[in-house]
Design an enzyme around this catalytic site. Structure first.
Site, mmCIF file in Angstrom:
data_model
loop_
_atom_site.group_PDB
_atom_site.id
_atom_site.type_symbol
_atom_site.label_atom_id
_atom_site.label_comp_id
_atom_site.label_asym_id
_atom_site.label_seq_id
_atom_site.Cartn_x
_atom_site.Cartn_y
_atom_site.Cartn_z
ATOM 1 C CG ASN A 9 6.877 -9.114 -5.895
ATOM 2 O OD1 ASN A 9 6.723 -8.763 -7.071
ATOM 3 N ND2 ASN A 9 6.184 -10.100 -5.336
ATOM 4 C CD1 TRP A 10 7.625 -2.291 -6.596
ATOM 5 C CD2 TRP A 10 7.693 -1.428 -8.667
ATOM 6 N NE1 TRP A 10 8.379 -1.149 -6.552
ATOM 7 C CE2 TRP A 10 8.444 -0.601 -7.808
ATOM 8 C CE3 TRP A 10 7.613 -1.086 -10.012
ATOM 9 C CZ2 TRP A 10 9.094 0.552 -8.269
ATOM 10 C CZ3 TRP A 10 8.258 0.046 -10.479
ATOM 11 C CH2 TRP A 10 8.989 0.869 -9.610
ATOM 12 C CE LYS A 11 2.883 -8.828 -3.515
ATOM 13 N NZ LYS A 11 2.181 -9.807 -2.700
ATOM 14 C CG HIS A 95 5.587 -14.457 -5.296
ATOM 15 N ND1 HIS A 95 4.274 -14.497 -4.880
ATOM 16 C CD2 HIS A 95 6.204 -13.511 -4.541
ATOM 17 C CE1 HIS A 95 4.106 -13.600 -3.915
ATOM 18 N NE2 HIS A 95 5.265 -12.990 -3.693
ATOM 19 C CD GLU A 97 1.097 -12.627 -4.664
ATOM 20 O OE1 GLU A 97 1.575 -11.981 -5.608
ATOM 21 O OE2 GLU A 97 1.029 -12.155 -3.497
ATOM 22 C CD GLU A 167 7.907 -13.781 -0.340
ATOM 23 O OE1 GLU A 167 8.181 -12.597 -0.107
ATOM 24 O OE2 GLU A 167 7.170 -14.133 -1.275
ATOM 25 N N GLY A 173 1.131 -9.922 2.331
ATOM 26 C CA GLY A 173 0.089 -8.930 2.070
ATOM 27 C C GLY A 173 -1.013 -8.905 3.121
ATOM 28 C CB SER A 213 3.472 -8.203 6.549
ATOM 29 O OG SER A 213 2.313 -8.677 5.887
ATOM 30 N N GLY A 234 6.797 -6.787 -0.672
ATOM 31 C CA GLY A 234 5.739 -6.389 -1.594
ATOM 32 C C GLY A 234 5.286 -4.970 -1.314
ATOM 33 N N GLY A 235 4.239 -4.843 -0.490
ATOM 34 C CA GLY A 235 3.596 -3.547 -0.245
ATOM 35 C C GLY A 235 4.553 -2.412 0.087
HETATM 36 C C1 PEP Z 1 5.714 -10.404 -1.599
HETATM 37 O O1 PEP Z 1 5.113 -9.841 -2.505
HETATM 38 O O2 PEP Z 1 6.549 -11.278 -1.859
HETATM 39 C C2 PEP Z 1 5.440 -9.990 -0.225
HETATM 40 C C3 PEP Z 1 6.131 -10.508 0.752
HETATM 41 O O3 PEP Z 1 4.447 -9.053 -0.041
HETATM 42 P P1 PEP Z 1 4.174 -8.167 1.294
HETATM 43 O O4 PEP Z 1 5.509 -7.593 1.689
HETATM 44 O O5 PEP Z 1 3.197 -7.133 0.845
HETATM 45 O O6 PEP Z 1 3.650 -9.099 2.326
#
Ligand code: PEP
Length: 251
Positions: A9-11, A95, A97, A167, A173, A213, A234-235
């Site tokens: 997920n590049w957000k 998501h 967010e 999640e 994050g 994470s 994500g990251g």
């Molecule tokens: C996400 O964006 O869904 C996520 C889990 O981010 P991260 O891996 O950075 O925690």
């Protein structure tokens, strides 16, 4: 046997140029599509270039949201039909967010999930508890309710085509990961909810991912758990090398 999914997920990161740089590294990877579904969920503007670049490769391209209506006066929105037309195959729905900053509710998550399935898009439906809910011992009830409402009115075969991403909000994050055992316990509770509401076949076929994470250092332990079928990342999906290490670990 459920095929693992590693979904990046590049957000709201990366320009088209940066997406090309990612692709230059990622395209040389050998991914066995019979063993893993590798997906990059990119910002809308990057999707045409990525779909084009991904032709003939084993990486699927997904979006991070869609509107539930086919078309209409919804300024600034993107419909599932538009994604489908482009060649996008997956879409992240609900998501945390989007739930937190853009008024996404269990009801809109349900409508979007149905709309995506009607179009043949694979929805990656996100659920997860806040830190307060976890500390109050409400994790499983919160997550089970989110799953039940997201899947309301779906047939068994539609549920099977859906991917769930568990999640915990406090782990996204932040560098804090749920322990593999804790994550597995919640994924198991999600599977039991699916079993109760949609039957044995749907429960055993639906892929349930963990997100929060995830990185190359912890993916193996997470994937070693019975009810974790992959990760939403994500990251660690922003760098081609680390995304490919996650895919490699799953195949
Ligand atoms: C996400 O964006 O869904 C996520 C889990 O981010 P991260 O891996 O950075 O925690």
């Amino acid at each position: 046997m459920r095929k693992p999914v590693i979904a990046g997920n590049w957000k709201m990161f990366k320009t088209v140029g940066e997406a090309h740089d990612f692709w230059n590294t990622a395209s040389s990877a050998t991914i066995d599509a019979s063993k893993v579904d590798a997906v990059i969920c990119a910002p809308f503007l990057q999707l045409p270039a990525l779909v084009e670049a991904a032709k003939g490769s084993s990486i699927h391209i997904g979006a991070q949201n869609m509107h539930q209506e086919k078309e209409g006066a919804f300024t600034g929105e993107i419909s599932g039909d538009m994604l489908k037309d482009l060649g996008v195959t997956h879409v992240v729905i609900g998501h945390s967010e989007r739930r937190q900053y853009f008024n996404e509710t269990d009801e809109t998550v349900n409508l979007k999930t149905k709309a995506a399935l009607d179009l043949g898009l694979t929805p990656i439906v996100c659920v997860g508890e806040s830190l307060e809910q976890r500390e109050a011992g409400e994790t499983e009830s919160v997550v089970s309710k989110q799953v039940a409402e997201a899947f309301e009115g779906l047939t068994e075969s539609e549920v099977e085509k859906t991917v769930v991403a568990y999640e915990p909000i406090w782990a996204i994050g932040t560098g804090k990961t749920a322990t593999a055992d804790d994550a597995n316990q919640v994924c198991q509770a999600i599977r039991e909810t699916i079993l109760d509401l949609h039957g044995e076949e749907a429960a055993s076929a639906t892929r349930i991912l963990y997100g929060g994470s995830v990185k190359p250092a912890n993916i193996k332990e997470l994937l070693g758990k019975d009810d974790i079928d992959g990760a939403l990342v994500g990251g660690a999906s922003l760098e081609a090398d680390s995304f490919l290490q996650l895919v490699e670990a799953a195949q």
